[in-house]
Design an enzyme around this catalytic site. Structure first.
Site, mmCIF file in Angstrom:
data_model
loop_
_atom_site.group_PDB
_atom_site.id
_atom_site.type_symbol
_atom_site.label_atom_id
_atom_site.label_comp_id
_atom_site.label_asym_id
_atom_site.label_seq_id
_atom_site.Cartn_x
_atom_site.Cartn_y
_atom_site.Cartn_z
ATOM 1 N N HIS A 1 57.712 -30.422 14.455
ATOM 2 C CA HIS A 1 58.965 -29.692 14.235
ATOM 3 C C HIS A 1 59.330 -28.833 15.446
ATOM 4 C CE1 HIS A 1 56.760 -25.894 13.507
ATOM 5 N NE2 HIS A 1 55.865 -26.660 12.898
ATOM 6 N N CYS B 1 52.480 -26.539 12.147
ATOM 7 C CA CYS B 1 51.697 -27.723 12.523
ATOM 8 C C CYS B 1 51.827 -27.959 14.018
ATOM 9 C CB CYS B 1 52.183 -28.927 11.717
ATOM 10 S SG CYS B 1 51.727 -28.893 9.969
#
Length: 225
Positions: free
Chosen positions: A182, A198
């Site tokens: 992301h 993440c």
């Protein structure tokens, strides 16, 4: 009869007149120099990382002096051995590779959150989202309730959303791995290990990646150590 004076100058034109006309004649033959070109405008932002308008939101540019050269999107020799079109995440070295043809790969600098250390192996991009909605995990809320409880029901996509401008959702065997690639609104965190999230990328980079890969793309996540 003398014609000497006629040979010296045309009738009605004196020597003084000739001298006055000489500079004009020379000026007509001279080459005029063009005005100097304006100085080039030097962008304060790193190449390919200027400010963007996207989906009604504004993405700030990344100042060149705040971004390490190793973290910039770069075409490199492919170190992965994977087929073209494969994404390879290397959390230990904080790089993400998109394998290209002819032995090349696009390398992106990434930041690695705690969740980015918890999965390794092969997965696929099940789907992608632009300006995605974000919901903190139960562990995040338990760890920092003052910070995350108010977002337990989710946060709409936008400039303040931790997932940034794009998100790729990884599944394995039809099940959600909870692993995400992301964007981020904290560009200083690229190339670093961070506490949450993440695999985070510059918003400019995740937009670029989003446009290059389809749903179903293969992803290989290397072990973190």
């Amino acid at each position: 009869m003398s014609f000497e004076s006629d040979r010296r100058a045309p009738r009605g034109l004196s020597r003084r007149g000739l001298l006055c006309l000489l500079p004009l004649a020379l000026g007509a033959c001279a080459t005029r120099r063009p005005p100097p070109a304006p100085a080039p405008v030097v962008s304060p932002f790193a190449p390919r990382y200027g400010a963007l308008e996207d989906g009604g939101y504004r993405i700030p540019g990344v100042p060149v002096d705040e971004m390490k050269a190793r973290n910039r999107r770069t075409l490199v020799d492919d170190p992965t051995g994977q087929p073209p079109g494969t994404l390879v995440v290397d959390p230990g070295n904080r790089f993400l590779y998109l394998v290209q043809e002819n032995g090349k790969a696009l390398r992106y600098g990434v930041g690695v959150g705690r969740a980015g250390m918890e999965f390794s192996g092969t997965a696929e991009v099940a789907y992608k989202r632009a300006w995605p909605r974000w919901t903190p995990t139960r562990d995040m809320i338990a760890r920092e309730p003052d910070k995350y409880t108010k977002w337990a029901g989710g946060m709409e996509g936008g400039e303040a959303n931790p997932l940034g401008a794009r998100a790729l959702y990884l599944f394995k065997g039809g099940k959600d791995t909870l692993y995400r690639i992301h964007g981020t609104n904290e560009p200083w965190s690229i190339g670093e290990a961070v506490s949450s999230g993440c695999i985070r990328m510059m918003n400019q980079d995740v937009i670029d990646l989003y446009g290059r890969i389809p749903d179903g793309a293969k992803v290989v996540v290397l072990p973190a150590s």
